[in-house]
Scaffold this active site. Structure first.
Site, PDB file in Angstrom:
ATOM      1  N   ASP A  37      10.035  54.199  56.670  1.00 18.58           N
ATOM      2  CA  ASP A  37      10.504  54.457  58.120  1.00 18.58           C
ATOM      3  C   ASP A  37       9.675  55.310  58.646  1.00 18.58           C
ATOM      4  O   ASP A  37       8.641  55.901  58.113  1.00 18.58           O
ATOM      5  CB  ASP A  37      11.797  55.382  57.772  1.00 18.58           C
ATOM      6  CG  ASP A  37      12.433  55.915  59.178  1.00 18.58           C
ATOM      7  OD1 ASP A  37      12.667  54.948  60.280  1.00 18.58           O
ATOM      8  OD2 ASP A  37      12.635  56.913  59.207  1.00 18.58           O
ATOM      9  N   ASP A  39      10.438  57.554  62.152  1.00 23.23           N
ATOM     10  CA  ASP A  39      10.872  59.033  62.721  1.00 23.23           C
ATOM     11  C   ASP A  39      11.845  59.711  61.720  1.00 23.23           C
ATOM     12  O   ASP A  39      12.601  59.244  61.035  1.00 23.23           O
ATOM     13  CB  ASP A  39      11.961  58.451  63.960  1.00 23.23           C
ATOM     14  CG  ASP A  39      11.163  57.930  65.228  1.00 23.23           C
ATOM     15  OD1 ASP A  39      10.138  58.727  65.494  1.00 23.23           O
ATOM     16  OD2 ASP A  39      11.544  56.907  65.675  1.00 23.23           O
TER      17      ASP A  39
END
Length: 293
Positions: A37, A39
């Site tokens: 991922d 953020d």
């Protein structure tokens, strides 16, 4: 891996985790890929007591958004974010609401007539930060460098804004050829003005095969059957679903927020949980161990 002794590390099944790390090392570098991922996983959650911005936040709070636009985007966040992280709601409940949130937010951004030429400056002026050790800028650099040097593919799967997060990585000088991003990208007209977001829409809870159809990314990497997965939410756990035949997978979760109430869930789902840890020390330590002949 000495980093696993850090106070921020929690592991429910230490023996099992040691076994997976050992297997990843034995399978060798040619079989490894990292799926992450972006953020609050590769970028920091907080710094100096403040929340760091996500790729959406960077845009939402930048000077190219009108005051009215900022307020509306803020209202959406206040309404939908509690739903996103609510441990008592099912995925079936959350998914349509996430689609609603992202769609409304993207429509608001389109109304702002954002210029492609402004993106680099927006990122430069933001408080976005990749993870590192306090006072040392080497955390993310070591991570990206180790993977690049060993030709390990890094797949970044993000519900954020692709144009923004690519620019963050570019400005950090670590956008190497082994990095591949799937995210929400903007589409600009001939004058460089944002007209819409390209599909398919990626939100927190559909990071799986459904939005990868047609990319064929994991098929090209069918020999990469050893996986290190990095995420910070329950939705990130499905990011490796598109990989054809996983032999070994190590799931590392950053538990950034509401640590007490979410700990149990994270420990059930991730092999290693990093609580309020703003560094990539543990990830880098594991990579060093796996990649060192």
């Amino acid at each position: 891996v000495p980093e696993l002794e850090k106070a921020t590390v929690r592991i429910r099944q230490p023996e099992r985790v040691r076994g997976i790390i050992q297997a990843l090392r034995e399978q060798g570098v040619a079989k490894l890929q990292v799926i992450s991922d972006f953020d609050m996983t590769l970028s920091r959650f907080g710094c100096n007591g403040r929340r760091c911005p996500t790729s959406h936040n960077i845009l939402d709070t930048s000077r190219v958004i009108s005051e009215d636009g900022k307020k509306k985007l803020q209202d959406l966040l206040h309404y939908y974010y509690p739903i996103e992280i609510d441990p008592n709601r099912t995925l079936e409940e959350k998914c349509p609401l996430m689609v609603e949130w992202w769609t409304k937010a993207h429509e608001l951004l389109v109304q702002q007539k954002i210029h492609k030429g402004d993106i680099a400056q927006i990122v430069r002026e933001s408080e976005a930060m990749l993870r590192y050790r306090h006072g040392m800028w080497d955390g993310f650099k070591e991570f990206f460098d180790q993977l690049h040097k060993n030709n390990v593919p890094l797949f970044i799967f993000s519900a954020g804004v692709g144009d923004i997060l690519e620019e963050i990585i570019r400005q950090a000088n670590v956008f190497y050829s082994n990095v591949n991003v799937v995210s929400n990208y903007m589409d600009f007209n001939d004058d460089g003005v944002l007209t819409h977001f390209k599909g398919p829409l990626i939100h927190t809870y559909n990071k799986n095969n459904t939005v990868l159809q047609g990319t064929g990314y994991f098929q090209q990497l069918s020999t990469r059957t050893s996986i290190i997965l990095l995420g910070d939410s329950m939705g990130d756990l499905t990011m490796a679903d598109g990989v054809p035949s996983v032999e070994n997978i190590l799931k590392i979760g950053f538990l950034n927020d509401k640590v007490e109430e979410r700990r149990g869930k994270y420990l059930d789902s991730y092999d290693i949980v990093l609580e309020s840890d703003e560094t990539l020390d543990v990830v880098n330590g594991i990579l060093r161990y796996i990649l060192t002949e």
